[in-house]
Design a protein around this motif. Structure first.
Motif, PDB file in Angstrom:
ATOM      1  N   LEU A   1      -8.816  10.372   3.865  1.00 16.31           N
ATOM      2  CA  LEU A   1      -7.566   9.818   3.807  1.00 16.31           C
ATOM      3  C   LEU A   1      -7.097   8.988   4.726  1.00 16.31           C
ATOM      4  N   ALA A   2      -7.437   8.987   6.098  1.00 12.93           N
ATOM      5  CA  ALA A   2      -7.162   8.479   7.433  1.00 12.93           C
ATOM      6  C   ALA A   2      -7.149   6.893   7.161  1.00 12.93           C
ATOM      7  N   PRO A   3      -7.993   6.294   6.715  1.00 14.60           N
ATOM      8  CA  PRO A   3      -7.888   4.748   6.338  1.00 14.60           C
ATOM      9  C   PRO A   3      -6.815   4.597   5.573  1.00 14.60           C
ATOM     10  N   LEU A   4      -6.758   4.953   4.321  1.00 16.65           N
ATOM     11  CA  LEU A   4      -5.603   4.990   3.689  1.00 16.65           C
ATOM     12  C   LEU A   4      -4.249   5.096   4.048  1.00 16.65           C
ATOM     13  N   VAL A   5      -3.991   6.313   4.538  1.00 18.17           N
ATOM     14  CA  VAL A   5      -2.674   6.657   5.325  1.00 18.17           C
ATOM     15  C   VAL A   5      -2.217   5.548   6.306  1.00 18.17           C
ATOM     16  N   HIS A   6      -3.346   5.300   7.112  1.00 16.54           N
ATOM     17  CA  HIS A   6      -3.117   4.129   8.276  1.00 16.54           C
ATOM     18  C   HIS A   6      -2.681   2.402   7.549  1.00 16.54           C
ATOM     19  N   ALA A   7      -3.310   2.318   6.510  1.00 20.54           N
ATOM     20  CA  ALA A   7      -3.082   1.094   5.535  1.00 20.54           C
ATOM     21  C   ALA A   7      -1.855   1.316   4.932  1.00 20.54           C
ATOM     22  N   LEU A   8      -1.507   2.313   4.392  1.00 23.04           N
ATOM     23  CA  LEU A   8      -0.080   2.521   3.817  1.00 23.04           C
ATOM     24  C   LEU A   8       1.048   2.300   4.727  1.00 23.04           C
ATOM     25  N   THR A   9       0.952   2.832   5.825  1.00 21.08           N
ATOM     26  CA  THR A   9       1.994   3.085   6.680  1.00 21.08           C
ATOM     27  C   THR A   9       2.203   1.708   7.469  1.00 21.08           C
ATOM     28  N   GLY A  10       0.993   1.079   7.616  1.00 21.60           N
ATOM     29  CA  GLY A  10       0.800  -0.277   8.141  1.00 21.60           C
ATOM     30  C   GLY A  10       1.353  -1.552   7.325  1.00 21.60           C
ATOM     31  N   SER A  11       1.814  -1.244   6.118  1.00 20.68           N
ATOM     32  CA  SER A  11       1.979  -2.347   5.348  1.00 20.68           C
ATOM     33  C   SER A  11       3.262  -2.394   4.996  1.00 20.68           C
ATOM     34  N   ASP A  12       3.891  -3.542   5.209  1.00 23.79           N
ATOM     35  CA  ASP A  12       5.467  -3.634   5.296  1.00 23.79           C
ATOM     36  C   ASP A  12       6.050  -4.718   4.092  1.00 23.79           C
ATOM     37  N   THR A  13       4.986  -5.173   3.352  1.00 24.35           N
ATOM     38  CA  THR A  13       5.577  -5.690   2.094  1.00 24.35           C
ATOM     39  C   THR A  13       4.953  -4.883   1.072  1.00 24.35           C
ATOM     40  N   ILE A  14       5.576  -5.194  -0.190  1.00 21.45           N
ATOM     41  CA  ILE A  14       4.930  -4.611  -1.282  1.00 21.45           C
ATOM     42  C   ILE A  14       3.750  -4.881  -1.797  1.00 21.45           C
TER      43      ILE A  14
ATOM     44  N   VAL B   1       8.400   3.096  -1.570  1.00 22.00           N
ATOM     45  CA  VAL B   1      10.073   3.168  -1.270  1.00 22.00           C
ATOM     46  C   VAL B   1      10.154   2.361   0.150  1.00 22.00           C
ATOM     47  N   ARG B   2       9.666   2.730   1.132  1.00 15.13           N
ATOM     48  CA  ARG B   2       9.837   2.135   2.519  1.00 15.13           C
ATOM     49  C   ARG B   2       9.488   0.566   2.247  1.00 15.13           C
ATOM     50  N   ALA B   3       8.378   0.090   1.589  1.00 11.90           N
ATOM     51  CA  ALA B   3       8.086  -0.963   1.555  1.00 11.90           C
ATOM     52  C   ALA B   3       9.235  -1.975   0.789  1.00 11.90           C
ATOM     53  N   GLN B   4       9.815  -1.145  -0.288  1.00 12.32           N
ATOM     54  CA  GLN B   4      10.729  -1.758  -1.193  1.00 12.32           C
ATOM     55  C   GLN B   4      12.053  -1.921  -0.467  1.00 12.32           C
ATOM     56  N   MET B   5      12.431  -0.971   0.515  1.00 14.41           N
ATOM     57  CA  MET B   5      13.521  -0.833   1.567  1.00 14.41           C
ATOM     58  C   MET B   5      13.578  -2.157   2.250  1.00 14.41           C
ATOM     59  N   LEU B   6      12.426  -2.152   3.106  1.00 14.41           N
ATOM     60  CA  LEU B   6      12.238  -3.178   3.715  1.00 14.41           C
ATOM     61  C   LEU B   6      12.428  -4.710   3.080  1.00 14.41           C
ATOM     62  N   ALA B   7      11.760  -4.820   2.039  1.00 13.48           N
ATOM     63  CA  ALA B   7      12.157  -6.055   1.153  1.00 13.48           C
ATOM     64  C   ALA B   7      13.621  -6.285   0.897  1.00 13.48           C
ATOM     65  N   THR B   8      14.327  -5.094   0.535  1.00 15.16           N
ATOM     66  CA  THR B   8      15.738  -5.283   0.290  1.00 15.16           C
ATOM     67  C   THR B   8      16.355  -5.666   1.446  1.00 15.16           C
ATOM     68  N   GLU B   9      16.031  -5.255   2.813  1.00 10.29           N
ATOM     69  CA  GLU B   9      16.582  -5.629   4.018  1.00 10.29           C
ATOM     70  C   GLU B   9      16.567  -6.813   4.446  1.00 10.29           C
ATOM     71  N   ARG B  10      15.109  -7.313   4.226  1.00  5.66           N
ATOM     72  CA  ARG B  10      14.872  -8.616   4.537  1.00  5.66           C
ATOM     73  C   ARG B  10      15.693  -9.759   3.709  1.00  5.66           C
ATOM     74  N   ALA B  11      15.858  -9.350   2.341  1.00  5.78           N
ATOM     75  CA  ALA B  11      16.544 -10.156   1.621  1.00  5.78           C
ATOM     76  C   ALA B  11      17.859 -10.138   1.896  1.00  5.78           C
ATOM     77  N   ALA B  12      18.465  -9.185   2.154  1.00  2.00           N
ATOM     78  CA  ALA B  12      19.936  -9.082   2.657  1.00  2.00           C
ATOM     79  C   ALA B  12      20.059  -9.560   3.856  1.00  2.00           C
TER      80      ALA B  12
END
Length: 778
Positions: A202-215, A359-370
């Protein structure tokens, strides 16, 4: 790092590598844990060690209580401060995270004292930083993990990614431990009373998910790494996107998928026609153990499933906030599967990890758009202040030929002076040809933004396509073809005179929230004033006064716990005009930010600079405390304003918590009158905006129900015939003698007492606030 390597890139890369290495060590410890391992202590000890922290605690939610399970590095008194605690209590970091489900980041003792003063009383250390992470598993909040440092700790992007990843991993293992400890583990012959065997994977997947800031980055990360994490052959993911014809989901496939198959499934409907669509529409899982089941339930997909080399598939819905389906993940195996309960549980936990990351990536996308919308709106408002012709107004609103505020289409239309009942389109973008001709509601029909006679009289917001009630099939067809599903009509008016309307259309339903509507109302007001100036071509002084009045916050918002009123008086014509401004900005939790300022100078340039600063302040207000807001304005003034002297005061009213927080930048002191007391001044003034000061002072005082606050510019108090201290005492006496129950009457009373029969050499702004005598507490 080599000498030629850019510092930022090298640091980011090394931080990321260290984070991944720490994650691997933690996961290896979990994977090697024996069946009878004390998992809560293992969780917190591994987390504290990986983060090089001073201490930490794991606490689980039990009904309305938060109960500590294990801690590391804490004294007995500090352990007692960790609980049991009450869920719903927002005064402590642990219970705040358990109540809201949101992480808490506290980088220093000062930040802790500001946000959670109780923790300073409970735990006595000179310096302290905290991070509190919610622990979620199987769609539920299990508890929280708190980590603390003795020294201040700046949470870099890599730090936060590592903490969020650790929280996700620890939640999975705590969930498995709790099931085993309660005797609820699986009892088939494939189950084991220990952690999932794929923990290290799971480590590479979890790290990749938390390091992704776009959808897109996140979806591609799962498509490429999801299968390996759970021992599958294939993985893909669907992300729901709204569409005019119904919800669809975009698919992200693993790169090794047969190209012909991948091309046929770039998007799917959210319905029962595919396993992923069925999982999303049913908010459930779809388990297909072999090709026979695939053929029985989804016969049209059998050939493509076999062509992809798959013999079994699993599709699991991704659930976001408020139980909304946001997508689905798909997994495939090259051999039939029995899907025992233990395997299903593990896949459900992975789905929860992916859903939280999405959800985190979508929130970041919403914040960037705002943020992008806010920055563009600021540029538009600034350009409108300086515009003097209709062509300049049009260029300001339609920047580079695009619709404002992220709209898909827009139209600016003005009343035809020769035919006052008709509008003339000055500029339009994105509106389908012929739409206006077919969409003209008749008498008695509901309002629509394109109704020439009525949309110019009042704001019309229609959030969904169903709200657009056309009067003919032709109009309905035109709207459907346009794909414009949300409409806003803004009236353009100057006093009682109708100027025209600005219409915006968006491709997504419910595209605008309350904050957006407030911002666009400001845009409508600014466009109205710019059009009025361009059409009427007033004298220079009248033009400058119009510019100034258009940027002041009138009418002020209606607030639940406080009355707010304001006045602005321009200087006498022979003295020119100035740069005084004020604003009242409603914030969450019943709070209100009051601002007032003065740009030095008595010409149109001062008014223009004032407008730019006020627009910047309004954009920054929702996310900054008073001192931080003025620090941001420092940078704005230094980079954007030609003025050498700008003063400002920022005051945050929090009646429900009985607090007033303020910061001053070279501005006359606000005056506060508490019930039963005389007025006192809120002094301690930092230099004006633009001065080289690193950290501006911020102060908090008690705010009792029934209190009165007055902010003003120096035009109210400065007179050549008396010293400034005498002027301040005169104003204080006027406040003491003024009405205590009406902010509007107080404004009028103060102007009358202070400016009666005196020549106005400077413009004057004043804003008065009266706190309601009875304020509901939080």
């Amino acid at each position: 790092m080599s000498k030629g390597e850019p510092t930022g890139v090298g640091t980011e890369s090394s931080d990321s590598m260290r984070s991944q290495s720490r994650l691997m060590l933690v996961l290896q410890a979990f994977a090697a844990a024996p069946a009878d391992q004390d998992i809560p202590n293992l969780v917190i000890s591994q987390a504290v060690a990986a983060l090089q922290a001073a201490g930490g605690v794991v606490a689980l939610v039990n009904g309305d209580r938060l109960e500590p399970l294990a801690s590391r590095g804490y004294t007995r008194s500090e352990q007692r401060a960790c609980g049991p605690l009450r869920v719903g209590d927002l005064s402590l970091p642990l219970t705040s995270a358990a109540t809201t489900g949101e992480p808490v980041w506290l980088a220093s003792q000062a930040e802790v004292a500001m946000r959670f003063p109780r923790i300073v009383e409970l735990v006595s250390r000179d310096e302290r930083a905290y991070a509190v992470l919610p622990l979620r598993a199987a769609g539920a909040l299990l508890g929280v993990m708190g980590i603390s440092w003795v020294q201040p700790h700046a949470f870099s992007a890599s730090d936060r990614e590592l903490l969020l990843a650790l929280a996700d991993i620890c939640a999975i293992h705590l969930q498995h431990w709790r099931r085993h400890d309660d005797g609820l583990g699986d009892h088939d012959d494939t189950s084991v009373a220990r952690m999932p065997p794929s923990a290290v994977a799971l480590a590479p997947l979890v790290h990749a998910l938390t390091g992704s800031d776009t959808i897109e980055d996140l979806a591609r990360a799962f498509a490429e790494q999801g299968a390996a994490a759970v021992g599958a052959t294939f993985s893909n993911i669907a992300v729901v996107e709204p569409a005019a014809t119904g919800p669809i989901a975009r698919l992200y496939h693993v790169s090794s998928l047969v190209p012909q198959v991948a091309q046929r499934y770039q998007a799917i409907p959210v319905d029962g026609s595919t396993p992923l669509g069925a999982a999303m529409s049913g908010r459930d899982e779809v388990w297909l153990s072999d090709l026979e089941q695939v053929g029985a339930q989804f016969p049209e997909l059998l050939a493509d499933t076999a062509a992809a080399g798959l013999a079994a598939t699993a599709s699991l819905a991704l659930i976001g906030r408020e139980g909304r389906v946001i997508g689905a993940l798909g997994l495939g195996w090259d051999a039939p599967q029995t899907f025992p309960a233990s395997q299903r549980d593990e896949l459900k936990e992975v789905a929860k990890l992916v859903a939280d990351a999405l959800v985190r990536a979508q929130m970041l996308a919403t914040e960037r758009a705002a943020l992008e919308r806010s920055e563009l709106l600021h540029h538009i408002l600034t350009a409108l202040v300086a515009s003097a012709s209709l062509s300049e107004v049009t260029a300001a609103v339609f920047v580079d030929g695009t619709a404002p505020y992220g709209a898909a289409a827009a139209r600016l239309a003005l009343v035809d002076r020769q035919h006052p009942d008709a509008l003339v389109t000055i500029a339009a973008v994105g509106l389908p040809e012929g739409l206006e001709a077919v969409w003209q509601p008749g008498a008695g029909a509901p309002l629509s933004p394109l109704s020439d006679e009525r949309s110019i009289a009042a704001t019309v917001y229609l959030p969904t396509l169903e709200d657009l009630v056309p009067t003919s099939p032709d109009a309905q067809a035109a709207l459907a073809r346009a794909g414009l599903r949300c409409w806003l009509g803004l009236p353009l008016r100057s006093g009682s005179r109708t100027l025209g309307s600005l219409v915006l259309a968006f491709s997504q339903e419910n595209a605008l929230g309350p904050t957006d509507l407030t911002a666009l109302s400001d845009l409508g007001a600014a466009v109205s004033e710019a059009v009025s100036r361009a059409v009427e071509r007033d004298s220079d002084h009248d033009l400058a006064v119009l510019v100034q009045r258009s940027l002041l916050a009138e009418p002020l918002p209606n607030l639940s716990d406080v009355q707010v009123s304001a006045r602005y008086l321009p200087a006498d014509a022979r003295y020119g005009i100035g740069g005084d401004w004020y604003d009242a900005i409603p914030l969450s939790g019943g709070r209100t930010l009051l601002m007032i300022g003065d740009v030095a100078g008595h010409d149109a340039g001062a008014a223009v600079a004032m407008g730019q600063i006020r627009a910047a302040a309004r954009a920054l207000a929702p996310t900054n405390e008073p001192a931080r807001l003025l620090e941001e304005l420092d940078r704005f003034v230094t980079s954007s304003s030609a003025q050498t002297m700008v003063t400002a005061a920022a005051v945050l009213l929090d009646p429900r918590n009985g607090r007033l927080t303020y910061s001053l930048a070279g501005h006359p002191p606000p005056m506060l009158r508490q019930p039963g007391s005389k007025v006192h001044w809120l002094e301690v003034v930092d230099p004006p905006l633009g001065a080289p000061i690193a950290n501006r002072a911020q102060h908090t005082v008690e705010l009792a129900p029934g209190s009165t606050l007055v902010l003003y510019t120096d035009g109210l108090i400065e007179q050549r015939s008396e010293p400034i201290d005498a002027s301040l005492l005169r104003l204080a006496a006027a406040i003491d003698d003024g009405p205590v129950d009406s902010s509007d009457r107080l404004c009028s009373s103060l102007l009358d007492r202070c400016l009666r029969d005196a020549p106005r050499r400077d413009d004057t702004a004043i804003i008065c606030a009266v706190i309601d005598p009875v304020v509901p507490s939080r």
